[in-house]
Design a protein around this motif. Structure first.
Motif, mmCIF file in Angstrom:
data_model
loop_
_atom_site.group_PDB
_atom_site.id
_atom_site.type_symbol
_atom_site.label_atom_id
_atom_site.label_comp_id
_atom_site.label_asym_id
_atom_site.label_seq_id
_atom_site.Cartn_x
_atom_site.Cartn_y
_atom_site.Cartn_z
ATOM 1 N N ALA B 256 0.810 -1.142 0.132
ATOM 2 C CA ALA B 256 -0.010 -0.008 -0.046
ATOM 3 C C ALA B 256 0.838 1.130 0.269
ATOM 4 N N ASN B 257 2.192 1.172 0.538
ATOM 5 C CA ASN B 257 2.640 2.392 0.802
ATOM 6 C C ASN B 257 3.843 2.696 -0.679
ATOM 7 N N CYS B 258 3.878 1.870 -1.664
ATOM 8 C CA CYS B 258 4.564 2.016 -2.656
ATOM 9 C C CYS B 258 3.899 1.845 -3.982
ATOM 10 N N THR B 259 2.558 1.514 -3.750
ATOM 11 C CA THR B 259 1.834 1.465 -5.396
ATOM 12 C C THR B 259 0.711 2.491 -5.296
ATOM 13 N N GLY B 260 0.956 3.237 -6.490
ATOM 14 C CA GLY B 260 0.215 4.080 -6.783
ATOM 15 C C GLY B 260 -1.148 4.058 -7.422
ATOM 16 N N ALA B 261 -2.214 4.916 -7.324
ATOM 17 C CA ALA B 261 -3.467 4.782 -7.926
ATOM 18 C C ALA B 261 -3.483 5.446 -8.865
ATOM 19 N N VAL B 262 -4.080 5.186 -10.231
ATOM 20 C CA VAL B 262 -4.198 6.035 -11.358
ATOM 21 C C VAL B 262 -5.589 6.723 -11.179
ATOM 22 N N GLU B 263 -5.791 7.951 -11.721
ATOM 23 C CA GLU B 263 -7.166 8.511 -11.701
ATOM 24 C C GLU B 263 -8.179 7.755 -12.892
ATOM 25 N N SER B 264 -8.986 7.185 -12.623
ATOM 26 C CA SER B 264 -9.770 6.417 -13.751
ATOM 27 C C SER B 264 -11.216 6.305 -13.277
ATOM 28 N N SER B 265 -12.178 6.262 -14.426
ATOM 29 C CA SER B 265 -13.605 6.206 -14.080
ATOM 30 C C SER B 265 -13.964 4.615 -14.531
ATOM 31 N N ALA B 266 -12.736 3.663 -14.983
ATOM 32 C CA ALA B 266 -12.888 2.326 -15.305
ATOM 33 C C ALA B 266 -13.422 1.425 -14.300
ATOM 34 N N ASP B 267 -14.959 1.326 -14.318
ATOM 35 C CA ASP B 267 -15.491 0.478 -13.169
ATOM 36 C C ASP B 267 -16.051 -0.922 -13.582
ATOM 37 N N THR B 268 -15.657 -1.152 -14.982
ATOM 38 C CA THR B 268 -16.243 -2.521 -15.399
ATOM 39 C C THR B 268 -14.783 -3.270 -16.112
ATOM 40 N N LEU B 269 -14.891 -4.595 -16.325
ATOM 41 C CA LEU B 269 -13.841 -5.006 -17.152
ATOM 42 C C LEU B 269 -13.594 -4.476 -18.648
#
Lengths: 413, 307
Positions: B256-269
């Motif tokens: 959790a402390n070295c994995t970044g999130a990406v801004e995204s609206s992808a909520d389905t496969l």
């Protein structure tokens, strides 16, 4: 979308890694951060703004020495095809790595520097590729910018390629004049070569035949694993090769020689009526058999069942191979002790002559007869790449010390 | 000159070909090695690997256990996914804990907020020795990193757990050769030839279950090292850092402390497959601080025994 496996061939400095880099950059397979990293690494080592070869030369030693040591696998895709590119090293001492890349390739992408023509190293690798069963070539005649896009210089290389392709029996070959450095005719057609009306390198790779190789013999299924089914019964799991297998086909279990019928075929996606080469399946048989790992299910015409194999051997071991040497052989899913019964010659890569010898040194290719403890069901390598190939394993270190192909290529004198 | 495709033989769809190759490798290693183990982090790649392993041996149970190297810095959603998956499959789970390695004095505690990423190699190698594993399946792919692009599908490790990139075993045809001497082991990478896009296309095709954090959701994040980190027990705002709520998803799942999130609206496969196919930044470049140390960060860690 289907899948084409290709290996690259080319002498040191002919621009092989640069061509692959160019293919990846121009088909937008490289992400921005990966490209930034290449730019950064290029500048740090003072080799200009963008050394495309850094895209594939990923190991520390490779960047330091500016050479390719081991195969780098790269992936590209167009709307119709996924490419698995094995970028192979050019130096003689890394021949075993080149063989690793070529053994699974459908096609070889060859890079030739137009001002030098086919170098000894490239010729050597074409011979190895031909021995390993690569049947199709796309030849990028590179550095065309250095000869002012001279059609005469290009034609000189084309003539050389025509000669060697005929000599080694490649079933198809196509030359493309390119500048990998500037990207001409790699992905985008060049305005520098109005006299050339053929495809770009990418178009040629997209049009090439994929996977046809495997269908030269009838269906073969080497058994990897026996699956116990719920409620009793067994199925036999493995990867298909050779021709298509269908429910209802008559199969022979080898080496036992028992005949039976396929009653069901299952793959990762469920039950099916037939299975083509490259598919992992498990099959149910009509008769109870004691089939197990290492056995082969085959459709006639059947492979030979034998304890003596005449084969072409690429030797990678550090110490020379001599007659009497004991090893293990892994053939399909069976591993058994083997002895070199006789050493029948070493191949002179330059002349393609087979010369008498008492030993094979590292990276030499020769002919040998092996005696095996268990009987093996073998096809000639040129008929089936799976049942016709084996590796030799050192009994002490367990290292893979040789690649072997059943039979000998017809181009050998 | 025209070039006409010579499609004399129906070739396999690429996902079928990749699936078949992976199943073949799983069966081959399981048959040749005495005590294999499948490394399962709860991330998408190891989820695909486990899914393929189940297919390869169905209807039998998995012929090997799964192992999670637990840094103690996981996302809770990933641990939930790990546990429900293992339970659904009836698989045997071995947890190798970095905290245990710290408690035993095998590695130095980097502190509650420090990265334990590099410590995992010690925990992993100790667990391999303790359980006598001679082969460990991993979900690594060659498209992830330039050092991985060079690695064999069956990658030999000496008795110190080290990878020697200059002396790899030749790996010809599909003759995967898994023999090792006592104390040595193999890493086996059945997903070697898969790309990130292949993985997502396959997950979509197979309708696989995944940790919820792969899908777009609202989360409190802060900006650090040019990444959006999820605020939580392992990431606490430092002086001068402000937090905000954003709609994000994770492209990779590590600590959790070295994995970044990406801004995204992808909520389905389907939306994720579309997003990945048009991405401009690689998944590791976008999200993993652990790969940014140097141009050969991965090679250096792999030499030490990393995944």
């Amino acid at each position: 979308m289907d899948l084409l496996r290709l290996a690259t061939i080319g002498s040191v400095d002919d621009g092989k890694s640069t061509l692959i880099g160019r293919l990846l950059v121009d088909t937008r397979q490289l992400f921005d951060d990966q490209l930034d990293a290449v730019v950064h690494a290029s500048q740090k080592r003072g080799v200009g703004d963008l050394d495309l070869s850094f895209v594939t030369d990923g190991l520390r030693a490779e960047r330091e020495q500016g050479i390719t040591i081991d195969v780098a696998y790269r992936y590209a895709a167009t709307p119709t095809r996924k490419f698995i590119i094995a970028d192979c090293p050019g130096h003689v001492q890394y021949t075993r790595n080149m063989a690793t890349g070529a053994s699974t390739a459908d096609l070889a992408l060859v890079v030739v520097d137009v001002s030098h023509g086919l170098k000894e190293q490239t010729r050597r690798h074409l011979v190895i590729a031909a021995l390993l069963g690569v049947r199709s070539l796309v030849v990028a005649v590179n550095k065309m910018d250095s000869v002012n896009w001279s059609p005469t210089a290009y034609q000189g290389v084309v003539d050389e390629v025509d000669t060697i392709a005929a000599e080694l029996g490649f079933s198809s070959h196509l030359c493309v004049p390119v500048s990998a450095l500037y990207g001409d005719n790699v992905v985008d057609p060049s305005t520098e070569s109005p006299w050339y009306d053929g495809p770009t390198v990418l178009a040629a790779l997209e049009a090439a035949d994929a996977g046809v190789w495997e269908s030269a013999s009838a269906a073969r299924l080497p058994i990897q694993w026996v699956l116990r089914q719920d409620g009793g019964g067994r199925t036999y799991a493995g990867m298909m090769n050779g021709g298509t297998l269908s429910v209802g086909d008559t199969l022979t279990l080898l080496p036992a020689g028992v005949t039976t019928t396929v009653t069901a075929i299952r793959s990762g996606t469920g039950e099916r009526d037939d299975a083509v080469a490259g598919l992992s399946v498990d099959v149910a048989l009509a008769e109870d058999t004691d089939a197990g790992r290492g056995d082969l299910l085959a459709i006639a015409p059947l492979p030979r069942v034998t304890r003596e194999i005449d084969a072409t051997i690429c030797w990678f071991g550090d110490a020379p191979l001599e007659a009497g040497h004991r090893l293990r052989v892994k053939h399909t899913t069976r591993t058994t002790p083997a002895r070199v019964a006789s050493l029948d010659g070493v191949i002179d890569i330059g002349t393609l002559n087979v010369e008498a010898t008492n030993e094979l040194s590292t990276n030499e290719i020769g002919l040998a007869r092996l005696a095996t403890a268990d009987a093996l069901a073998v096809d000639d390598y040129r008929d089936n790449r799976v049942t016709g190939s084996f590796v030799l394993i050192d009994e002490v270190t367990n290292a893979t010390v040789a690649a072997g192909m059943v039979g000998r290529a017809s181009f050998l004198a | 000159m025209t070039v006409t495709p010579l499609r004399t033989h129906p070739s396999l769809d690429h996902l079928d070909a990749l699936e078949s190759q992976a199943m073949f490798i799983l069966r081959e290693v399981a048959a040749e090695c005495e005590r294999p183990v499948l490394l399962f982090s709860g991330g998408k790649d190891s989820a695909v690997l486990l899914h393929l392993a189940v297919k390869a041996f169905s209807p039998q149970r998995l012929p090997f256990p799964v192992m999670h190297v637990d840094t103690g810095q996981n996302f809770p959603e990933v641990l939930e996914f790990r546990d429900r998956t293992v339970e659904r499959l009836g698989a045997r789970l071995v947890v190798a804990s970095v905290q245990d390695s710290i408690d035993k004095g095998r590695v130095v505690d980097p502190g509650p907020l420090g990265s334990r990423n590099r410590l995992q190699s010690v925990t992993l190698l100790d667990a391999i020795t303790e359980h006598g594993f001679d082969a460990a399946f991993g979900g690594a792919r060659r498209d992830e990193d330039k050092a991985r692009a060079k690695e064999r599908i069956l990658s030999f490790r000496n008795s110190f757990g080290q990878w020697d990139p200059r002396a790899q075993r030749p790996e010809l045809w599909q003759l995967y050769q898994g023999r090792v001497n006592h104390g040595e082991h193999l890493r086996a990478f059945p997903l070697s030839d898969w790309t990130e896009l292949d993985v997502w296309q396959y997950i979509e095709r197979e309708r696989m279950d995944l940790p919820s954090i792969y899908f777009a959701h609202r989360r409190e994040v802060l900006r650090r090292d040019s990444m959006w980190l999820a605020v939580g027990p392992h990431v606490v705002p430092r002086e001068g850092e402000t937090t905000e709520w954003k709609t994000v998803r994770f492209r990779t799942v590590g600590d959790a402390n070295c994995t970044g999130a990406v801004e995204s609206s992808a909520d389905t496969l389907a939306a994720i497959v579309h997003e990945v196919s048009t991405a401009n930044v690689s998944e590791r470049g976008a999200t993993r601080a652990d790969d940014r140390f140097s141009e050969t960060a991965m090679e250096d860690r792999k030499r030490e025994g990393y995944f």
